[in-house]
Design an enzyme around this catalytic site. Structure first.
Site, PDB file in Angstrom:
ATOM      1  N   HIS A  51      -6.888  11.013   1.790  1.00 47.10           N
ATOM      2  CA  HIS A  51      -5.907  11.818   2.518  1.00 47.10           C
ATOM      3  C   HIS A  51      -6.596  13.150   2.781  1.00 47.10           C
ATOM      4  CE1 HIS A  51      -2.845   9.237   0.261  1.00 47.10           C
ATOM      5  NE2 HIS A  51      -2.674   8.963   1.534  1.00 47.10           N
ATOM      6  N   ASP A  54      -6.544  15.064  -0.266  1.00 49.13           N
ATOM      7  CA  ASP A  54      -7.408  14.576  -1.349  1.00 49.13           C
ATOM      8  C   ASP A  54      -8.783  15.222  -1.164  1.00 49.13           C
ATOM      9  OD1 ASP A  54      -5.570  12.664  -2.396  1.00 49.13           O
ATOM     10  OD2 ASP A  54      -6.205  11.177  -0.918  1.00 49.13           O
ATOM     11  N   GLU A 212      -1.830  -3.686   5.990  1.00 49.39           N
ATOM     12  CA  GLU A 212      -1.607  -3.745   4.548  1.00 49.39           C
ATOM     13  C   GLU A 212      -0.780  -4.996   4.256  1.00 49.39           C
ATOM     14  OE1 GLU A 212      -0.777  -0.332   2.103  1.00 49.39           O
ATOM     15  OE2 GLU A 212       0.711  -1.467   0.964  1.00 49.39           O
ATOM     16  N   HIS A 215       2.907  -4.478   3.482  1.00 53.55           N
ATOM     17  CA  HIS A 215       3.706  -4.023   4.619  1.00 53.55           C
ATOM     18  C   HIS A 215       4.059  -5.198   5.536  1.00 53.55           C
ATOM     19  CE1 HIS A 215       1.913   0.323   4.225  1.00 53.55           C
ATOM     20  NE2 HIS A 215       2.478  -0.122   3.110  1.00 53.55           N
ATOM     21  N   ASP A 250       8.347  -1.258  -2.091  1.00 53.12           N
ATOM     22  CA  ASP A 250       6.906  -1.439  -1.865  1.00 53.12           C
ATOM     23  C   ASP A 250       6.202  -1.494  -3.224  1.00 53.12           C
ATOM     24  OD1 ASP A 250       4.406  -1.454  -0.744  1.00 53.12           O
ATOM     25  OD2 ASP A 250       4.419   0.667  -0.191  1.00 53.12           O
ATOM     26  N   ASP A 252       2.802  -2.728  -4.067  1.00 51.32           N
ATOM     27  CA  ASP A 252       1.352  -2.490  -4.186  1.00 51.32           C
ATOM     28  C   ASP A 252       0.762  -3.176  -5.416  1.00 51.32           C
ATOM     29  OD1 ASP A 252       1.523  -0.949  -1.884  1.00 51.32           O
ATOM     30  OD2 ASP A 252       1.625   0.954  -2.952  1.00 51.32           O
TER      31      ASP A 252
HETATM   32  C1  GLO Z   1       2.220   3.441   1.573  1.00 55.63           C
HETATM   33  C2  GLO Z   1       0.919   3.363   2.226  1.00 55.63           C
HETATM   34  C3  GLO Z   1      -0.040   4.436   1.780  1.00 55.63           C
HETATM   35  C4  GLO Z   1      -1.127   4.627   2.808  1.00 55.63           C
HETATM   36  C5  GLO Z   1      -2.021   5.803   2.481  1.00 55.63           C
HETATM   37  C6  GLO Z   1      -3.049   6.039   3.560  1.00 55.63           C
HETATM   38  O1  GLO Z   1       3.044   2.583   1.658  1.00 55.63           O
HETATM   39  O2  GLO Z   1       0.373   2.093   2.046  1.00 55.63           O
HETATM   40  O3  GLO Z   1      -0.589   4.124   0.527  1.00 55.63           O
HETATM   41  O4  GLO Z   1      -1.896   3.492   2.916  1.00 55.63           O
HETATM   42  O5  GLO Z   1      -1.246   6.922   2.300  1.00 55.63           O
HETATM   43  O6  GLO Z   1      -2.511   6.735   4.610  1.00 55.63           O
HETATM   44 MG    MG Z   2      -1.567   1.402   2.559  1.00 59.65          MG
END
Ligand code: GLO
Ligand code: MG
Length: 347
Positions: A51, A54, A212, A215, A250, A252
């Site tokens: 980011h 970051d 992703e 997603h 979500d 992950d």
């Molecule tokens: C959240 C996203 C997040 C993005 C990351 C990069 O749901 O997946 O993790 O991938 O902030 O912009």
């Molecule tokens: Mg992501």
């Protein structure tokens, strides 16, 4: 285990998260960026995603010159460690100016903030030596439908993308769609939407996407189909592999954690499309479980990579000829079992 010669692995600093969720505080002490870099190297990943904040913490309080200076210091650091910066992403969902979204906010000053901050992110990407700006359009959507006009929001999104493309002639924009969370309904929920929006911009060939897994699943789609679709357009420029158990928050989860067969099909789709051959990385956007102990800080990452490599082996040893015969006969009953037996490793 299959030795991967084209797949190179990557993750972001946020993926060493400290266990917080909406119902409870962190369960592990935050670790420093230095420690994350050391962990990344220890598990053999070659690149890091960033980011903008970051790369340059507290970015909003710093002058343009200071931001560039700190980005240069980071680049030196990464070069010294032999780590590539895969992408930079403007974090447009933390700041008070983005409570109503960034590019589609109803406040023109806030929209300008979002565009200015995105331009800054592009400058950081330049310094870090990447031409990829990832746009997770976190708050570009609505909590209630009547609060924004969908048509106007598309126009505003295109105007914002055009501003970014105009700021730098080489930058490529990679849209990361997600159907919901934090918003009730997002404006760019799928790869089809992302690639359609790309066509409206001043330079469609510099606007692509990032898939992703979680997603796609949240959108009710199969991530393997999203991969095939994006790659049919030559537009899959980055990837966040992970897993998700159905339509809920979500998650992950580690790659393959919920559904190995869905994970297998993603690897097959990447293989048949030659993902990685243009230098694209396999990134894992996964988080440790809330209960994970500090000694296991990176297990979710190395496990995801190991599962990926095991599934790569399965993809390469898949009985294609046998499968083709069954497909020709439309004998999907036996094809289904062939896949299951193959994944189970035979009798
Ligand atoms: C959240 C996203 C997040 C993005 C990351 C990069 O749901 O997946 O993790 O991938 O902030 O912009
Ligand atoms: Mg992501």
């Amino acid at each position: 285990m299959a030795k991967s010669n084209i797949y190179r692995f990557c993750t972001g600093p946020w993926n060493w998260s400290a266990g917080q969720d909406p119902y409870g505080p962190p369960t592990r002490t935050e670790i420093s960026f230095d420690r994350k870099l050391a962990e990344l190297k220890k598990i053999g990943f070659e690149a890091m995603m960033f980011h903008d904040d970051d790369a340059v913490p507290d970015i909003d309080g710093k002058s343009g010159a200071q931001v560039l200076k700190e980005a240069k210091e980071l680049k030196k650091r990464l070069d010294g460690e032999g780590i590539t910066a895969e992408m930079v992403a403007p974090r447009l969902w933390f700041h008070p100016n983005t409570v109503d979204g960034g590019y589609t906010s109803n406040d023109p000053k806030n929209r300008q903030y979002a565009i200015d901050r995105s331009r800054r992110s592009i400058d950081i990407a330049n310094v870090l030596g990447t031409d990829l700006l990832v746009l997770w359009l976190a708050r570009e959507g609505t909590y209630i439908r009547e609060s924004k006009s969908g048509r106007r929001s598309v126009d505003l999104l295109v105007a914002a993308l055009d501003a970014m493309l105009g700021h730098d002639k080489k930058i490529r924009l990679s849209i990361e769609p997600k159907p919901n969370e934090p918003m009730d309904v997002a404006y760019v929920p799928t790869i089809g939407h992302a690639l359609a929006v790309a066509q409206l911009t001043r330079d469609p060939k510099r606007v692509g996407c990032l898939i992703e897994s979680a997603h796609a699943i949240l959108a009710g789609l199969d991530p393997a189909d999203e991969i095939d679709f994006a790659m049919a357009f030559g537009k899959l420029w980055s990837l966040h592999l992970n897993d998700q158990n159905g339509l809920k928050f979500d998650q992950d989860k580690p790659f393959g954690s919920s559904n190995l067969r869905v994970a297998f099909n993603q690897v097959r789709a990447l293989e048949r499309n030659g993902y990685g051959q243009k230098g694209e990385y396999v990134c894992f956007d996964v988080h440790p479980f809330r209960t994970t102990q500090p000694e296991q800080w990176s297990a979710h990452l190395s496990n995801s990579r190991d599962t990926f490599l095991r599934l790569l082996e399965k993809s390469r040893s898949y009985p294609e000829k046998q499968a083709e015969r069954l497909i020709a006969d439309r004998n999907y009953q036996d094809l289904d079992q062939l896949v299951i037996e193959h994944l189970l490793g035979g009798k």
